[in-house]
Scaffold this motif. Structure first.
Motif, PDB file in Angstrom:
ATOM      1  N   THR A  83      43.432  47.813  29.432  1.00  0.00           N
ATOM      2  CA  THR A  83      42.581  47.070  30.357  1.00  0.00           C
ATOM      3  C   THR A  83      41.546  46.265  29.588  1.00  0.00           C
ATOM      4  OG1 THR A  83      42.869  48.676  32.132  1.00  0.00           O
ATOM      5  CG2 THR A  83      40.916  47.284  32.238  1.00  0.00           C
ATOM      6  N   LEU A  84      40.920  46.880  28.597  1.00  0.00           N
ATOM      7  CA  LEU A  84      39.946  46.164  27.780  1.00  0.00           C
ATOM      8  C   LEU A  84      40.596  44.959  27.103  1.00  0.00           C
ATOM      9  CD1 LEU A  84      37.261  45.718  26.382  1.00  0.00           C
ATOM     10  CD2 LEU A  84      37.848  47.535  24.766  1.00  0.00           C
ATOM     11  N   GLN A  85      41.795  45.150  26.582  1.00  0.00           N
ATOM     12  CA  GLN A  85      42.499  44.039  25.957  1.00  0.00           C
ATOM     13  C   GLN A  85      42.770  42.933  26.971  1.00  0.00           C
ATOM     14  OE1 GLN A  85      43.449  43.750  22.511  1.00  0.00           O
ATOM     15  NE2 GLN A  85      43.558  41.658  23.308  1.00  0.00           N
ATOM     16  N   ALA A  86      43.129  43.333  28.201  1.00  0.00           N
ATOM     17  CA  ALA A  86      43.368  42.345  29.248  1.00  0.00           C
ATOM     18  C   ALA A  86      42.096  41.584  29.587  1.00  0.00           C
ATOM     19  CB  ALA A  86      43.923  43.029  30.498  1.00  0.00           C
ATOM     20  N   VAL A  87      40.963  42.292  29.619  1.00  0.00           N
ATOM     21  CA  VAL A  87      39.683  41.627  29.868  1.00  0.00           C
ATOM     22  C   VAL A  87      39.413  40.604  28.778  1.00  0.00           C
ATOM     23  CG1 VAL A  87      37.186  41.966  29.938  1.00  0.00           C
ATOM     24  CG2 VAL A  87      38.683  43.530  31.166  1.00  0.00           C
ATOM     25  N   GLU A  88      39.579  41.005  27.533  1.00  0.00           N
ATOM     26  CA  GLU A  88      39.306  40.082  26.427  1.00  0.00           C
ATOM     27  C   GLU A  88      40.247  38.886  26.467  1.00  0.00           C
ATOM     28  OE1 GLU A  88      37.396  42.998  23.053  1.00  0.00           O
ATOM     29  OE2 GLU A  88      39.590  42.985  23.256  1.00  0.00           O
ATOM     30  N   ARG A 143      37.233  36.360  38.522  1.00  0.00           N
ATOM     31  CA  ARG A 143      38.136  36.931  37.521  1.00  0.00           C
ATOM     32  C   ARG A 143      37.386  37.873  36.595  1.00  0.00           C
ATOM     33  NH1 ARG A 143      41.041  32.141  34.608  1.00  0.00           N
ATOM     34  NH2 ARG A 143      42.172  33.850  33.590  1.00  0.00           N
ATOM     35  N   LEU A 144      36.173  37.495  36.228  1.00  0.00           N
ATOM     36  CA  LEU A 144      35.349  38.391  35.409  1.00  0.00           C
ATOM     37  C   LEU A 144      35.079  39.694  36.148  1.00  0.00           C
ATOM     38  CD1 LEU A 144      32.595  36.173  33.742  1.00  0.00           C
ATOM     39  CD2 LEU A 144      34.208  37.672  32.588  1.00  0.00           C
ATOM     40  N   ALA A 145      34.684  39.585  37.409  1.00  0.00           N
ATOM     41  CA  ALA A 145      34.386  40.782  38.201  1.00  0.00           C
ATOM     42  C   ALA A 145      35.620  41.670  38.306  1.00  0.00           C
ATOM     43  CB  ALA A 145      33.901  40.377  39.591  1.00  0.00           C
ATOM     44  N   HIS A 146      36.762  41.058  38.532  1.00  0.00           N
ATOM     45  CA  HIS A 146      37.998  41.822  38.684  1.00  0.00           C
ATOM     46  C   HIS A 146      38.318  42.595  37.413  1.00  0.00           C
ATOM     47  CE1 HIS A 146      41.898  42.953  40.056  1.00  0.00           C
ATOM     48  NE2 HIS A 146      42.555  42.179  39.210  1.00  0.00           N
ATOM     49  N   GLN A 147      38.216  41.944  36.262  1.00  0.00           N
ATOM     50  CA  GLN A 147      38.539  42.609  35.008  1.00  0.00           C
ATOM     51  C   GLN A 147      37.522  43.697  34.682  1.00  0.00           C
ATOM     52  OE1 GLN A 147      41.269  42.362  33.730  1.00  0.00           O
ATOM     53  NE2 GLN A 147      42.137  40.335  33.977  1.00  0.00           N
ATOM     54  N   LEU A 148      36.256  43.423  34.924  1.00  0.00           N
ATOM     55  CA  LEU A 148      35.238  44.432  34.628  1.00  0.00           C
ATOM     56  C   LEU A 148      35.351  45.634  35.568  1.00  0.00           C
ATOM     57  CD1 LEU A 148      32.258  42.036  33.892  1.00  0.00           C
ATOM     58  CD2 LEU A 148      33.412  43.506  32.240  1.00  0.00           C
ATOM     59  N   ARG A 149      35.728  45.390  36.824  1.00  0.00           N
ATOM     60  CA  ARG A 149      35.959  46.508  37.727  1.00  0.00           C
ATOM     61  C   ARG A 149      37.124  47.367  37.228  1.00  0.00           C
ATOM     62  NH1 ARG A 149      33.725  49.361  40.361  1.00  0.00           N
ATOM     63  NH2 ARG A 149      34.896  49.492  42.304  1.00  0.00           N
ATOM     64  N   ARG A 150      38.173  46.724  36.735  1.00  0.00           N
ATOM     65  CA  ARG A 150      39.290  47.473  36.170  1.00  0.00           C
ATOM     66  C   ARG A 150      38.834  48.308  34.984  1.00  0.00           C
ATOM     67  NH1 ARG A 150      44.071  44.221  34.228  1.00  0.00           N
ATOM     68  NH2 ARG A 150      44.864  46.318  33.914  1.00  0.00           N
ATOM     69  N   GLY A 151      37.829  47.807  34.267  1.00  0.00           N
ATOM     70  CA  GLY A 151      37.313  48.544  33.127  1.00  0.00           C
ATOM     71  C   GLY A 151      36.355  49.658  33.491  1.00  0.00           C
ATOM     72  N   GLY A 152      36.133  49.880  34.786  1.00  0.00           N
ATOM     73  CA  GLY A 152      35.289  50.984  35.211  1.00  0.00           C
ATOM     74  C   GLY A 152      33.844  50.627  35.456  1.00  0.00           C
ATOM     75  N   TYR A 153      33.494  49.343  35.372  1.00  0.00           N
ATOM     76  CA  TYR A 153      32.110  48.940  35.590  1.00  0.00           C
ATOM     77  C   TYR A 153      31.797  48.934  37.083  1.00  0.00           C
ATOM     78  CZ  TYR A 153      31.051  47.596  30.783  1.00  0.00           C
ATOM     79  OH  TYR A 153      30.790  47.615  29.435  1.00  0.00           O
ATOM     80  N   LEU A 154      30.628  49.445  37.446  1.00  0.00           N
ATOM     81  CA  LEU A 154      30.177  49.424  38.824  1.00  0.00           C
ATOM     82  C   LEU A 154      29.634  48.041  39.169  1.00  0.00           C
ATOM     83  CD1 LEU A 154      28.302  52.859  38.914  1.00  0.00           C
ATOM     84  CD2 LEU A 154      30.653  52.364  39.635  1.00  0.00           C
ATOM     85  N   LEU A 155      29.621  47.726  40.461  1.00  0.00           N
ATOM     86  CA  LEU A 155      29.169  46.408  40.886  1.00  0.00           C
ATOM     87  C   LEU A 155      27.749  46.110  40.414  1.00  0.00           C
ATOM     88  CD1 LEU A 155      30.528  46.116  44.549  1.00  0.00           C
ATOM     89  CD2 LEU A 155      31.539  45.261  42.435  1.00  0.00           C
ATOM     90  N   GLU A 156      26.897  47.138  40.453  1.00  0.00           N
ATOM     91  CA  GLU A 156      25.509  46.895  40.049  1.00  0.00           C
ATOM     92  C   GLU A 156      25.378  46.598  38.564  1.00  0.00           C
ATOM     93  OE1 GLU A 156      25.826  51.399  41.021  1.00  0.00           O
ATOM     94  OE2 GLU A 156      26.612  49.500  41.780  1.00  0.00           O
TER      95      GLU A 156
END
Length: 244
Positions: free
Chosen positions: A104-109, A180-193
């Motif tokens: 997932t991290l690789q996909a974000v990058e 797209r940033l939000a989607h990838q970061l959510r996949r990485g476990g980041y909370l909305l806040e």
């Protein structure tokens, strides 16, 4: 050696708790949860533990950082009831999850490398030849529900404008980038806040540089989990060996 540990000197709950920053009650709770083997009892009903219990406690506490409290609990419960293969399956699942998180991290990058250019466009303009889009097509592109995009809008992650004639949400290139940033970061476990301030920084800076620190932190957390899993495996192996 397993027999020696099981029949060795008696330990009180406080003896196990010392050195781990735990209370004696926490040790008793761990035993009741099946994380530790059942304790012996004195003629007066007081719990007595052995060095084998101390080894079990050390294994559990070493497993928690890499696998999480719930999985570490399930691993120890399985071991203590003799279901070692079940414990190994749980460990395998944790390793698979870590590998998935790395992917997932690789996909974000990879996604970040393909995002908009450093200069953020004015609202309503296209980015890299992309035109404006609506909530349905954007949701399908990301593989999420339109309701998710509306929730992200409420959280400040995306800021679509409204078409003056229809009232429909219109997402320009910058909005697509943010979604797209939000989607990838959510996949990485980041909370909305946690995501909202990052996207705000991206908007203000006109580029993706503010995310570099978050990505380094993400890499660091994954590496720390991997090392913790190694430590937990060593402690669990020692406990299995002592159990015989």
């Amino acid at each position: 050696m397993g027999q020696n540990l099981q029949t060795g000197r008696q330990l009180r709950p406080i003896d196990l708790a010392r050195g781990h920053g735990l209370s004696a009650q926490a040790v008793r709770n761990y035993e009741e949860a099946g994380i530790l083997p059942a304790a012996g009892r004195t003629p007066h009903g007081y719990r007595t533990y052995t060095p084998l219990h101390a080894r079990a406690l050390g294994a559990f506490l070493a497993l928690v950082p890499g696998h999480g409290h719930r999985t570490a609990t399930s691993i120890m419960q399985a071991v203590n009831r003799g279901a070692v293969d079940e414990a190994f399956r749980l460990i395998d699942e944790s390793h698979a999850q870590l590998l998935d998180d790395r992917r997932t991290l690789q996909a974000v990058e990879n996604a970040l490398r393909d995002l908009a250019p450093a200069t953020a466009p004015e609202p309503g303009t296209a980015v890299s030849g992309r035109g404006d889009t609506f909530i349905g097509p954007l949701a399908r592109q990301l593989g999420i529900r339109p309701a998710t995009l509306r929730a992200w809008e409420r959280a400040g992650l995306v800021r679509p404008r409204r078409d003056p004639l229809t009232g429909y949400r219109v997402y320009d290139g910058a909005d697509v980038r943010d979604a797209r940033l939000a989607h990838q970061l959510r996949r990485g476990g980041y909370l909305l806040e946690r995501i909202a301030p990052l996207i705000a920084q991206v908007r203000a800076a006109g580029g993706l540089e503010p995310l570099e620190a978050a990505l380094r932190d993400w890499h660091g957390r994954l590496s720390a989990r991997g090392r913790a899993m190694l430590t937990g495996a060593a402690e669990l192996e020692a406990y299995l060996r002592e159990r015989g």
